[in-house]
Design a protein around this motif. Structure first.
Motif, PDB file in Angstrom:
ATOM      1  N   PHE A  22       0.951  -1.241  -0.009  1.00  0.00           N
ATOM      2  CA  PHE A  22      -0.089   0.198  -0.140  1.00  0.00           C
ATOM      3  C   PHE A  22       0.995   1.330  -0.060  1.00  0.00           C
ATOM      4  N   SER A  23       1.756   1.236   0.900  1.00  0.00           N
ATOM      5  CA  SER A  23       2.704   2.470   0.947  1.00  0.00           C
ATOM      6  C   SER A  23       3.481   2.731  -0.089  1.00  0.00           C
ATOM      7  N   ASP A  24       3.455   4.093  -0.569  1.00  0.00           N
ATOM      8  CA  ASP A  24       4.544   4.529  -1.585  1.00  0.00           C
ATOM      9  C   ASP A  24       5.726   4.876  -0.955  1.00  0.00           C
ATOM     10  N   ILE A  25       6.903   4.524  -1.458  1.00  0.00           N
ATOM     11  CA  ILE A  25       8.289   4.844  -0.717  1.00  0.00           C
ATOM     12  C   ILE A  25       9.013   5.801  -1.336  1.00  0.00           C
ATOM     13  N   ILE A  26       9.510   6.781  -0.703  1.00  0.00           N
ATOM     14  CA  ILE A  26      10.330   7.626  -1.354  1.00  0.00           C
ATOM     15  C   ILE A  26      11.838   7.659  -0.721  1.00  0.00           C
ATOM     16  N   PHE A  27      12.736   7.487  -1.245  1.00  0.00           N
ATOM     17  CA  PHE A  27      14.317   7.302  -0.513  1.00  0.00           C
ATOM     18  C   PHE A  27      14.879   8.540  -0.634  1.00  0.00           C
ATOM     19  N   ILE A  28      15.787   9.007   0.321  1.00  0.00           N
ATOM     20  CA  ILE A  28      16.711   9.974   0.358  1.00  0.00           C
ATOM     21  C   ILE A  28      18.264   9.505   0.121  1.00  0.00           C
ATOM     22  N   SER A  29      18.745   9.682  -0.915  1.00  0.00           N
ATOM     23  CA  SER A  29      20.108   9.249  -1.106  1.00  0.00           C
ATOM     24  C   SER A  29      20.663   9.832  -2.188  1.00  0.00           C
ATOM     25  N   ASP A  30      21.992  10.080  -2.293  1.00  0.00           N
ATOM     26  CA  ASP A  30      22.729  10.568  -3.362  1.00  0.00           C
ATOM     27  C   ASP A  30      23.770   9.304  -3.842  1.00  0.00           C
ATOM     28  N   ASN A  31      23.310   7.954  -3.335  1.00  0.00           N
ATOM     29  CA  ASN A  31      24.367   7.028  -3.851  1.00  0.00           C
ATOM     30  C   ASN A  31      23.537   6.313  -4.995  1.00  0.00           C
ATOM     31  N   ILE A  32      24.037   6.514  -6.304  1.00  0.00           N
ATOM     32  CA  ILE A  32      23.540   5.957  -7.233  1.00  0.00           C
ATOM     33  C   ILE A  32      23.274   4.268  -7.247  1.00  0.00           C
ATOM     34  N   GLU A  33      24.380   3.634  -6.836  1.00  0.00           N
ATOM     35  CA  GLU A  33      24.480   1.992  -6.432  1.00  0.00           C
ATOM     36  C   GLU A  33      22.989   1.719  -5.615  1.00  0.00           C
ATOM     37  N   PHE A  34      22.967   2.516  -4.654  1.00  0.00           N
ATOM     38  CA  PHE A  34      21.998   2.360  -3.804  1.00  0.00           C
ATOM     39  C   PHE A  34      20.534   2.412  -4.559  1.00  0.00           C
ATOM     40  N   VAL A  35      20.280   3.664  -5.342  1.00  0.00           N
ATOM     41  CA  VAL A  35      19.280   3.865  -6.084  1.00  0.00           C
ATOM     42  C   VAL A  35      18.863   2.503  -7.120  1.00  0.00           C
ATOM     43  N   PHE A  36      19.923   2.048  -7.766  1.00  0.00           N
ATOM     44  CA  PHE A  36      19.705   0.716  -8.512  1.00  0.00           C
ATOM     45  C   PHE A  36      19.010  -0.360  -7.590  1.00  0.00           C
ATOM     46  N   ASN A  37      19.800  -0.651  -6.441  1.00  0.00           N
ATOM     47  CA  ASN A  37      19.421  -1.678  -5.832  1.00  0.00           C
ATOM     48  C   ASN A  37      17.993  -1.575  -5.097  1.00  0.00           C
ATOM     49  N   SER A  38      17.612  -0.518  -5.206  1.00  0.00           N
ATOM     50  CA  SER A  38      16.332  -0.258  -4.220  1.00  0.00           C
ATOM     51  C   SER A  38      15.111  -0.433  -5.193  1.00  0.00           C
ATOM     52  N   LEU A  39      15.343  -0.493  -6.429  1.00  0.00           N
ATOM     53  CA  LEU A  39      14.049  -0.765  -7.372  1.00  0.00           C
ATOM     54  C   LEU A  39      13.238  -2.191  -7.062  1.00  0.00           C
ATOM     55  N   ASN A  40      13.887  -2.964  -6.534  1.00  0.00           N
ATOM     56  CA  ASN A  40      12.979  -4.188  -6.093  1.00  0.00           C
ATOM     57  C   ASN A  40      11.854  -3.951  -5.134  1.00  0.00           C
TER      58      ASN A  40
ATOM     59  N   PRO B 240       9.840   1.785  -5.325  1.00  0.00           N
ATOM     60  CA  PRO B 240       9.855   3.335  -4.690  1.00  0.00           C
ATOM     61  C   PRO B 240       9.107   3.910  -5.748  1.00  0.00           C
ATOM     62  N   CYS B 241       8.723   5.311  -5.193  1.00  0.00           N
ATOM     63  CA  CYS B 241       7.822   5.873  -6.029  1.00  0.00           C
ATOM     64  C   CYS B 241       8.563   7.366  -6.465  1.00  0.00           C
ATOM     65  N   GLY B 242       9.967   7.211  -5.761  1.00  0.00           N
ATOM     66  CA  GLY B 242      10.671   8.632  -6.281  1.00  0.00           C
ATOM     67  C   GLY B 242      11.778   8.735  -5.091  1.00  0.00           C
ATOM     68  N   TYR B 243      12.866   9.598  -5.482  1.00  0.00           N
ATOM     69  CA  TYR B 243      13.971   9.819  -4.736  1.00  0.00           C
ATOM     70  C   TYR B 243      14.444  11.360  -4.520  1.00  0.00           C
ATOM     71  N   LEU B 244      14.821  11.561  -3.255  1.00  0.00           N
ATOM     72  CA  LEU B 244      15.206  13.011  -2.874  1.00  0.00           C
ATOM     73  C   LEU B 244      16.697  12.851  -2.705  1.00  0.00           C
ATOM     74  N   LYS B 245      17.498  14.019  -3.179  1.00  0.00           N
ATOM     75  CA  LYS B 245      18.875  14.074  -2.879  1.00  0.00           C
ATOM     76  C   LYS B 245      19.105  14.476  -1.198  1.00  0.00           C
TER      77      LYS B 245
END
Length: 233
Positions: free
Chosen positions: A76-94, A97-102
């Motif tokens: 149910f919950s939409d998740i927004i991550f806060i990160s500048d780590n490109i590798e983390f962004v890639f690993n978080s796709l599973n 997430p519905c978005g990212y913030l720097k």
């Protein structure tokens, strides 16, 4: 609508929290923000949050691990991550997430991501109602019609009916008027489920028939035509 912040930096947390409340006031939205200092706290919470903001590193518990546990418990919950780590962004796709913030969170970026969220949700948004001693989360698309019941009302879904502690007028007030139309003093229908209508009856796609009042007939027909025009090129 409830939003959770699992944000390590006090500065980041304040920017996001204050921006959300300003956004809610400007948009006329009823939003409550809950803040968590430990990942275990939000995982132990029984609340269903529409949006969860999560830092990459959060009080010793990885943000991705928090997100995986949230996603394991609900979709149910939409998740927004806060990160500048490109590798983390890639690993978080599973965890979808519905978005990212720097990490250098700016007010304009929070507003932008909220705009994108509500644009994506459209008229199908979650809301909470009180039914007896329970608080129930529904989405607008689940409602076939509303039925007044003195100082309460029934929300009729596909396979059940829920009696709300609120009046029909109060529930109707928070629903999208482009889709929810009054057909008499006691009933409001979701246009999505209107199969057909004639001079005095509205036929729903589940086979139910509801009375179309003469006083509401013209307004209903005009609004339903406007609704149908949304799907015409």
């Amino acid at each position: 609508m409830k939003i959770a912040l699992c944000v390590e930096s006090y500065l980041q947390l304040n920017v996001i929290k204050e921006t959300i409340y300003e956004y809610a006031e400007n948009k006329g939205l009823d939003i409550a923000v809950n803040c968590f200092s430990k990942g275990e706290e939000i995982l132990a919470s029984k609340e269903r949050y529409s949006i969860v903001f999560i830092s990459l590193e959060f009080n010793g518990m990885k943000g991705l691990e928090i997100a995986k546990q949230i996603r394991k418990n609900n979709d149910f919950s939409d998740i927004i991550f806060i990160s500048d780590n490109i590798e983390f962004v890639f690993n978080s796709l599973n965890v979808k997430p519905c978005g990212y913030l720097k990490e250098s969170v700016a007010k304009r970026e929070v507003i932008k991501i909220l705009d994108e969220y509500f644009a994506m949700q459209g008229i199908n948004f979650p809301f909470w109602i009180k039914s007896g001693g329970d608080t129930i989360c529904l989405k607008t698309e689940e409602i076939f019609y509303l039925e007044a019941d003195n100082k309460h009302c029934f929300l009729h879904l596909e396979n059940e009916s829920i009696r709300s502690n609120c009046t029909m007028a109060k529930v109707y007030d928070i629903l999208p008027k482009s889709h929810f139309l009054r057909i008499n003093r006691a009933f409001v229908v979701n246009s999505v489920y209107v199969d057909k209508y004639n001079r005095d009856t509205v036929f729903l796609k589940n086979g139910e028939k509801l009375r179309l009042s003469r006083n509401y007939s013209c307004q209903f027909k005009n609004q339903h035509r406007n609704y149908m025009s949304l799907f015409q090129s």
